[in-house]
Design a protein around this motif. Structure first.
Motif, short mmCIF file in Angstrom:
data_model
loop_
_atom_site.label_atom_id
_atom_site.label_comp_id
_atom_site.label_asym_id
_atom_site.label_seq_id
_atom_site.Cartn_x
_atom_site.Cartn_y
_atom_site.Cartn_z
N PRO A 68 39.80 53.66 37.40
CA PRO A 68 38.55 53.85 36.65
C PRO A 68 37.57 53.00 37.76
O PRO A 68 37.91 52.18 38.48
N ARG A 69 36.12 53.43 37.58
CA ARG A 69 35.20 52.80 38.20
C ARG A 69 35.02 51.37 37.87
O ARG A 69 35.08 50.99 36.76
N ALA A 70 34.64 50.47 38.48
CA ALA A 70 34.72 48.97 38.41
C ALA A 70 33.21 48.99 37.85
O ALA A 70 32.31 49.44 38.35
N GLN A 71 33.00 48.14 36.52
CA GLN A 71 32.07 47.70 36.12
C GLN A 71 31.41 46.40 36.66
O GLN A 71 32.16 45.38 36.77
N ARG A 72 30.20 46.31 37.10
CA ARG A 72 29.64 45.20 37.86
C ARG A 72 28.69 44.64 36.99
O ARG A 72 27.53 45.20 36.67
N ARG A 73 28.81 43.28 36.59
CA ARG A 73 27.72 42.53 36.18
C ARG A 73 27.46 41.18 36.35
O ARG A 73 28.55 40.66 37.32
N ALA A 74 26.67 40.40 36.44
CA ALA A 74 26.45 38.87 36.90
C ALA A 74 27.58 38.09 36.53
O ALA A 74 27.98 37.39 37.43
N ILE A 75 28.09 38.26 35.50
CA ILE A 75 28.90 37.49 34.99
C ILE A 75 30.44 37.67 35.48
O ILE A 75 31.34 36.49 35.52
N HIS A 76 30.40 38.75 36.26
CA HIS A 76 31.89 38.89 36.96
C HIS A 76 31.93 38.15 38.25
O HIS A 76 32.96 38.05 38.63
N PHE A 77 31.07 37.42 38.83
CA PHE A 77 31.18 36.51 39.87
C PHE A 77 31.99 35.29 39.48
O PHE A 77 32.61 34.74 40.26
N VAL A 78 31.86 34.89 38.06
CA VAL A 78 32.78 33.78 37.59
C VAL A 78 33.81 34.29 37.06
O VAL A 78 34.94 33.71 37.12
N HIS A 79 33.72 35.31 36.04
CA HIS A 79 35.16 35.45 35.43
C HIS A 79 35.12 37.24 35.11
O HIS A 79 34.16 37.96 34.71
N ASN A 80 36.20 37.71 35.81
CA ASN A 80 36.47 39.04 35.89
C ASN A 80 37.70 39.45 35.63
O ASN A 80 38.36 40.43 36.78
N PRO A 81 38.44 39.57 34.61
CA PRO A 81 39.80 39.84 34.34
C PRO A 81 40.17 41.43 34.39
O PRO A 81 41.15 41.60 34.97
N ASN A 82 39.18 42.09 34.01
CA ASN A 82 39.54 43.52 33.90
C ASN A 82 39.45 44.15 35.26
O ASN A 82 40.40 44.88 35.63
N ASN A 83 38.68 43.60 36.16
CA ASN A 83 38.58 44.27 37.33
C ASN A 83 39.91 43.88 38.25
O ASN A 83 40.38 44.33 38.94
N ASN A 84 40.17 42.49 37.99
CA ASN A 84 41.13 41.81 38.74
C ASN A 84 42.66 42.61 38.38
O ASN A 84 43.36 42.83 39.22
N LEU A 85 42.55 43.18 36.97
CA LEU A 85 43.86 43.78 36.57
C LEU A 85 44.10 45.12 37.17
O LEU A 85 44.92 45.64 37.83
N ALA A 86 42.80 45.81 37.38
CA ALA A 86 42.60 47.12 37.94
C ALA A 86 42.90 47.11 39.48
O ALA A 86 43.72 48.04 40.19
N LEU A 87 42.60 45.84 40.08
CA LEU A 87 42.73 45.40 41.51
C LEU A 87 44.59 45.75 41.57
O LEU A 87 44.87 45.97 42.53
N ALA A 88 44.84 44.81 40.79
CA ALA A 88 46.47 44.52 40.74
C ALA A 88 47.20 45.80 40.77
O ALA A 88 48.36 45.90 41.17
#
Length: 174
Positions: free
Chosen positions: A72-92
């Motif tokens: 899936p495409r990664a969603q990017r928001r400003a809060i993801h600089f601090v807390h981004n568990p969904n994209n981290n799981l996708a990368l893992a």
């Protein structure tokens, strides 16, 4: 503190020596376990083919779905600089697929590959993605009873086609 710093320093010296000498590739289960502490240096090496996990599933009437690419495409928001568990799981998860692809390149026997931990983990990932895709689709009868996954290689800046399939799993129960 010295007791932990000394082995870590020895490991870095060992890595430095292996990078400088370059006589042979070092492999082994101990290095596999330690790789989570260090970034993947091949990431910056060159743009290469990307292994992608494709899944499909069947319901009670043996109606198979289409193959779904599961990156899936990664969603990017400003809060993801601090807390981004969904994209981290996708990368893992993508890292896990890449490890299976690397194991596939090293393994000669397809039956032996099914005993690898990376194959088992990708099977569990594919099962989870099949259940998620089935729930999102919602038009098939009943829960999925079977699923199957493929590992396809997408060339850089290219589109996957069936001829880029490097691994197809047997039909597995969901």
């Amino acid at each position: 503190m010295l007791s932990t710093a000394l082995p870590l320093l020895a490991f870095f010296v060992f890595l430095l020596l292996t990078l400088v000498l370059r006589q042979r590739v070092i492999r082994g289960p101990w290095l596999f376990l330690l790789r989570s502490f260090f970034p993947n240096w091949r990431f910056y090496h060159r743009v290469g083919a990307l292994p992608v996990l494709y899944i499909r599933f069947a319901d009670q009437n043996q109606v198979w779905s289409a193959w779904y690419g599961s990156v899936p495409r990664a969603q990017r928001r400003a809060i993801h600089f601090v807390h981004n568990p969904n994209n981290n799981l996708a990368l893992a998860n993508q890292n896990l697929v890449e490890h299976l692809f690397a194991d596939l390149q090293e393994c000669d026997d397809a039956q032996a590959l099914r005993q690898y931990v990376s194959y088992r983990l990708v099977t569990a990932l594919a099962k989870d993605r099949a259940l998620q895709a089935h729930a999102a689709l919602g038009r098939l009868v009943g829960p999925p009873l079977q699923f199957q996954f493929e590992l396809r290689v997408i060339p850089p800046y290219g589109i996957a086609s069936p001829d880029t399939t490097v691994l197809t799993s047997p039909v597995l129960p969901a």
